[in-house]
Enzyme design. Sequence first.
Site, PDB file in Angstrom:
ATOM      1  N   GLY A  86      42.816  55.103 -18.168  1.00  0.00           N
ATOM      2  CA  GLY A  86      43.595  54.913 -16.955  1.00  0.00           C
ATOM      3  C   GLY A  86      44.703  55.954 -16.869  1.00  0.00           C
ATOM      4  N   LEU A  87      45.856  55.541 -16.328  1.00  0.00           N
ATOM      5  CA  LEU A  87      47.023  56.414 -16.181  1.00  0.00           C
ATOM      6  C   LEU A  87      46.705  57.652 -15.348  1.00  0.00           C
ATOM      7  CD1 LEU A  87      48.452  56.243 -19.832  1.00  0.00           C
ATOM      8  CD2 LEU A  87      49.140  54.886 -17.858  1.00  0.00           C
ATOM      9  N   CYS A  88      45.879  57.467 -14.307  1.00  0.00           N
ATOM     10  CA  CYS A  88      45.547  58.590 -13.418  1.00  0.00           C
ATOM     11  C   CYS A  88      45.738  58.175 -11.956  1.00  0.00           C
ATOM     12  CB  CYS A  88      44.132  59.088 -13.670  1.00  0.00           C
ATOM     13  SG  CYS A  88      42.864  57.815 -13.714  1.00  0.00           S
ATOM     14  N   GLY A  89      46.790  57.397 -11.718  1.00  0.00           N
ATOM     15  CA  GLY A  89      47.126  57.022 -10.345  1.00  0.00           C
ATOM     16  C   GLY A  89      46.065  56.122  -9.725  1.00  0.00           C
TER      17      GLY A  89
END
Length: 290
Positions: A86-89
């Site tokens: 994750g951590l990709c908007g």
Amino acid sequence: MPSPLELRRRIKSIGSTSQITKAMQMVAASKMRKAQQAALITRPFGQLLYRIQRRATTHAGDFTDPLLAVRTVRQRAVVLVGTDRGLCGALNSNLFRLVGEFDPATTQFVTVGKRASQFVARTQRRLVAEFTCSDTPRYAEARPIAAFARDLFLKGEVDQVQVVATQFINTMSQQPAVVEFLPIGEIKGVAILGAESEEELAADKGEFDFEPSPHAVLSYLLDGYLNIFMYRVLLEAKASEQSARMVAMKTATDNASDLIKHLTLEYNNLRQGNITKELLEIAGGQLGNE
């Protein structure tokens, strides 16, 4: 109102988080440059191969191939290309929103990436295969995916195969799209530079000679076309992922810095107010003693 000690704890905690997001931003930026370069450097070849495929299959005369067969769509397969982390908007959520257009009763899913597999399982859709992809996609990783989708189509288990993936536009913009994969034909899901419309291809009266034969040339072309098509999809998706992650981490770092400035100002004002209050109390006590 929080105490100065509580504000100092918050500032320290946010500062640690900011250091983590800053480090992740730098790592993502390094990976992003490599992923973008790989996607952009292979894009002209992919566009050229598509134009060759369209002209060759349009002017092949009586040539027929099972990969070109257009059938009534009763069952379809969707190759869903997501991310492993994750951590990709909003990259994955925008992509998964397109999946809602497909009827779960008539759609089988082939996933690439852990997030895609988790989404299909969580929404109780039919998952028939799942694949992984490294941070630097290789042609060898794309071939099994294309081969599996091709086998589903040739065996008659599905009548159509589509790809749901993210197209890299630039660092700040990534576009989720649904693209036609099988049967091989015109791609309508994304714009391809230099591609001719069906009307322009039909109006072209030029003569085409295939040596040694249309079957020998086009059979080889179509298999290679599918493999390279899938390889290009993986490159575009990975460039989109790393770009989105770098932007998300930069935004998180900037937000943390702004919050630290706000809390530091609040802390200083509160501390100054307490010092002023203590000085006034001392001064008031001295006046009372006099």
